[in-house]
Design an enzyme around this catalytic site. Structure first.
Site, short mmCIF file in Angstrom:
data_model
loop_
_atom_site.label_atom_id
_atom_site.label_comp_id
_atom_site.label_asym_id
_atom_site.label_seq_id
_atom_site.Cartn_x
_atom_site.Cartn_y
_atom_site.Cartn_z
N PRO A 148 0.67 -1.18 -0.01
CA PRO A 148 -0.09 0.20 0.07
C PRO A 148 0.64 1.20 -0.04
O PRO A 148 0.14 2.52 0.11
CB PRO A 148 -0.75 -0.16 1.01
CG PRO A 148 0.06 -1.02 2.37
CD PRO A 148 0.88 -1.87 1.23
N THR A 179 0.59 -5.63 2.94
CA THR A 179 2.01 -5.65 3.93
C THR A 179 1.95 -4.47 4.53
O THR A 179 1.27 -3.53 4.05
CB THR A 179 3.25 -5.60 2.69
OG1 THR A 179 3.09 -4.63 1.87
CG2 THR A 179 3.23 -7.04 1.84
N GLU A 180 2.49 -4.70 5.78
CA GLU A 180 2.63 -3.76 6.73
C GLU A 180 3.85 -3.05 6.81
O GLU A 180 4.09 -1.92 7.55
CB GLU A 180 2.18 -4.13 8.14
CG GLU A 180 0.60 -5.02 8.09
CD GLU A 180 0.34 -5.55 9.34
OE1 GLU A 180 1.30 -5.57 10.13
OE2 GLU A 180 -0.95 -5.83 9.43
N GLY A 205 2.38 -4.01 -6.72
CA GLY A 205 3.45 -3.03 -6.46
C GLY A 205 4.46 -2.67 -7.43
O GLY A 205 4.21 -3.17 -8.52
N ASP A 207 8.86 -2.78 -8.55
CA ASP A 207 9.97 -3.82 -8.89
C ASP A 207 10.58 -4.32 -7.43
O ASP A 207 10.88 -5.41 -7.33
CB ASP A 207 11.00 -3.00 -9.41
CG ASP A 207 10.78 -2.51 -10.84
OD1 ASP A 207 9.61 -3.17 -11.57
OD2 ASP A 207 11.29 -1.63 -11.27
N GLU A 212 10.95 -8.92 -3.51
CA GLU A 212 10.47 -9.42 -2.22
C GLU A 212 10.00 -11.16 -2.31
O GLU A 212 10.21 -11.79 -1.74
CB GLU A 212 9.61 -8.65 -1.58
CG GLU A 212 10.08 -7.51 -0.59
CD GLU A 212 8.97 -6.94 0.41
OE1 GLU A 212 8.28 -7.83 0.92
OE2 GLU A 212 8.91 -5.84 0.58
N ASP A 512 18.43 -3.99 -7.97
CA ASP A 512 16.82 -3.77 -8.19
C ASP A 512 16.36 -2.97 -7.33
O ASP A 512 15.36 -3.38 -6.68
CB ASP A 512 16.44 -5.25 -8.23
CG ASP A 512 16.56 -6.27 -9.16
OD1 ASP A 512 17.27 -5.87 -10.09
OD2 ASP A 512 16.48 -7.40 -9.14
#
Length: 573
Positions: A148, A179-180, A205, A207, A212, A512
């Site tokens: 987010p 995700t937080e 999201g 790159d 991840e 990256d």
């Protein structure tokens, strides 16, 4: 029209016109029928008009029974005709399918057909669904991670408004995790996620989010099979899941470089129909310490300094890259070090051959046999690699390793326009010390069609693996080394003889979008089949040529044996 036998053929109505609808195993085809009478013979005949359409079965998103809708019929005559048709053909089914638009974008379009009987309507729905069920590459259940905070912080809105409705229409169930914090998705995949119940993992999201997911899946798979990632010669175990990208970041380089657009709807449709694109993935080590995997760009010097500076300005959002880029350009640092690399074998092209990568690669699927021979190296050939290493010592403004074109909206051709997505190589770009003006000319060519490597201070090599060792002693770039160093700052525009700022021992590597803490690295290749995207019209392929290769995204696939690995190579499931 497709030459395969017809599975179903009927005369139906579509937009108040009678059409002949034909379904084969690969194509849904319909054409308008016009009935006319010849007065001289008073006999009727049917003549085809130019209004005909065809949709590949593999590009059908879904089919469902629908209700009659005549809201668009405003004219009295058309409304009367519609009422008559609804009485004669009261049952309707709708086919949702992929429609290509400009600039590689896909959209979901609907076409409704009206049937005379409910049995016929159900038969069409059943037969089409049976053909869709044969497409085993399509996902049924996905694990979705949403960042987010990335880009303009629109990831959650993009998924809920643009992607989720398409998934529901295609009957794809999705478990969504917002995700937080940084590495939330990576850590969840490594330890907690029950991966057995999913067909693929989707990241919403940029790159960094994609990186991840890659690290989480690769690490989880190796841990489960007892493989030590710290060993540069370790043989990775293939991962059974594939990765999909919904672009919602700042640049979305990986998505743009594979699809040609940063459009969430296009990416969602590629995931739904099961398209895939193999990609190459590099491992980066510092001695026996594993650092990271890289799927797009490793940058030392200029790009490393830009990222390092931009991390201090995250509150600026995407604008931080522009500000840091200008500041780094004006600082004009260069760094001394030694680059050693193992060049590719003949037949794999070169970074300046102006050949754009096509779908599936293996040098764009045209040289399978020669590629396989390269991978199946004998012990003698592996030993001969030791004699093929090349070493370059110099002073560099930038050292870049591009395993894909790294194209993005600001640089439509990318840092290495002819880099391939899955050929087992990476393009090593060395920008030696030069004037600020010359370096600006080099950067400018990333935004136009000129050859960005056509400078005396730029050299590029297609390599299988490489190492970098920075020069450890801190020096100041001046003709008289006995003079004290000047304070670091913005110097005037350089001429050809002007020296550059060299006020620190080494730069940082940007991997990256992540900063590596070690400057001395070894880059090896692990062959990974990763990302979901392939556009046949972009790459001049037909669906029949690659139907068996489609997938949501990718899977880790070790293709090379022994201690030598190709950078960024893969095979499609």
């Amino acid at each position: 029209m497709d030459k395969q036998p017809r599975l179903l053929s009927s005369k139906l109505f579509q937009k108040h016109r009678q059409v002949e609808v034909v379904l084969s195993r690969s194509v849904l085809y319909w054409k308008e029928i016009e009935k006319s009478r010849k007065r001289s013979s008073c006999t009727s005949r049917e003549s085809e008009t130019a209004h005909s359409h065809a949709v590949q079965v593999c590009e059908i998103v879904a089919v469902h029974k629908s209700e009659e809708d005549d809201q668009g019929d405003t004219k009295r005559g058309r409304l009367k005709k519609a009422k008559q048709q609804s009485q004669l053909y009261p049952h309707t089914f709708t086919v949702s399918y992929v429609r290509r638009t400009r600039q590689h974008q896909w959209r979901c379009s609907d076409v409704s057909f009206h049937c005379a009987s409910q049995a016929l309507c159900q038969q069409w729905i059943q037969v089409i669904n049976e053909q869709l069920s044969l497409l085993t590459n399509r996902p049924k259940r996905l694990l979705v991670y949403i960042n987010p905070y990335g880009g303009k912080q629109q990831g959650k809105r993009i998924y809920e408004q643009k992607v989720a409705p398409l998934f529901r229409r295609a009957c794809i169930s999705a478990d969504v995790i917002v995700t937080e914090c940084a590495n939330h998705a990576r850590d969840h995949l490594k330890t907690e996620a029950n991966l057995d119940k999913y067909d693929g993992v989707v990241c919403v999201g940029g790159d960094g989010m994609f990186s991840e997911i890659v690290h989480g899946l690769v690490t989880r798979t190796q841990t489960d099979h007892g493989v030590d990632q710290s060993r540069a010669d370790a043989e990775l175990v293939p991962c059974s899941l594939r990765i999909g990208i919904i672009p919602a970041g700042s640049t979305d380089c990986i998505c743009f470089g594979t699809v040609g657009t940063n459009d969430p709807v296009t990416s969602a449709l590629h995931i739904i129909v099961g398209d895939s694109q193999p990609m190459d993935v590099c491992s980066v080590h510092h001695g026996d310490v594993f650092l990271r995997y890289s799927v797009s760009l490793l940058g030392y010097g200029f790009y490393g300094d830009v990222l390092t500076d931009s991390e201090r300005k995250r509150w600026l959002g995407p604008a931080r890259y522009d500000l840091s880029g200008v500041k780094t350009f004006l600082s004009h640092n260069y760094y001394e070090g030694t680059v050693s690399y193992l060049p590719t074998a003949d037949g794999l092209g070169n970074p300046r051959d102006k050949v754009q990568c096509r779908s599936g690669c293996h040098i764009c699927q045209h040289k399978h046999s020669s590629k396989d021979k390269q991978w199946e190296m004998s012990e003698e050939e592996e030993k001969s690699d030791k004699d093929r290493w090349s070493t370059i010592h110099g002073k560099f403004i930038a050292i870049n390793a591009a395993s894909m074109s790294c194209a993005c909206p600001r640089s439509p051709k990318g840092l290495s326009p002819s880099a391939h997505l899955a050929d087992g190589t990476t393009d090593l770009i060395l920008v030696r010390k030069c004037s600020r003006l010359d370096f600006f000319r080099h950067l400018l060519r990333h935004t136009n069609k000129d050859d960005q490597f056509d400078h005396s201070f730029v050299e590029v090599h297609r390599v299988r693996t490489f190492r970098f060792q920075p020069f450890q002693k801190q020096l100041v770039s001046r003709e008289d080394p006995s003079e004290p160093p000047k304070k670091k700052g913005f110097s005037p525009m350089c001429s050809g003889q002007t020296t550059c700022n060299y006020s620190k021992a080494h730069s940082s590597w940007s991997c990256d979008g992540e900063i590596l803490k070690h400057a001395a690295i070894q880059v090896s290749g692990y062959d990974v089949n990763m990302v979901k995207i392939e556009i046949p019209d972009k790459h001049h392929l037909t669906r029949s040529n690659h139907k068996e290769k489609l997938a949501v995204s990718s899977n880790i696939s070790q293709l090379l044996a022994g201690n030598s690995y190709s950078c960024y190579s893969g095979t499609t499931l």
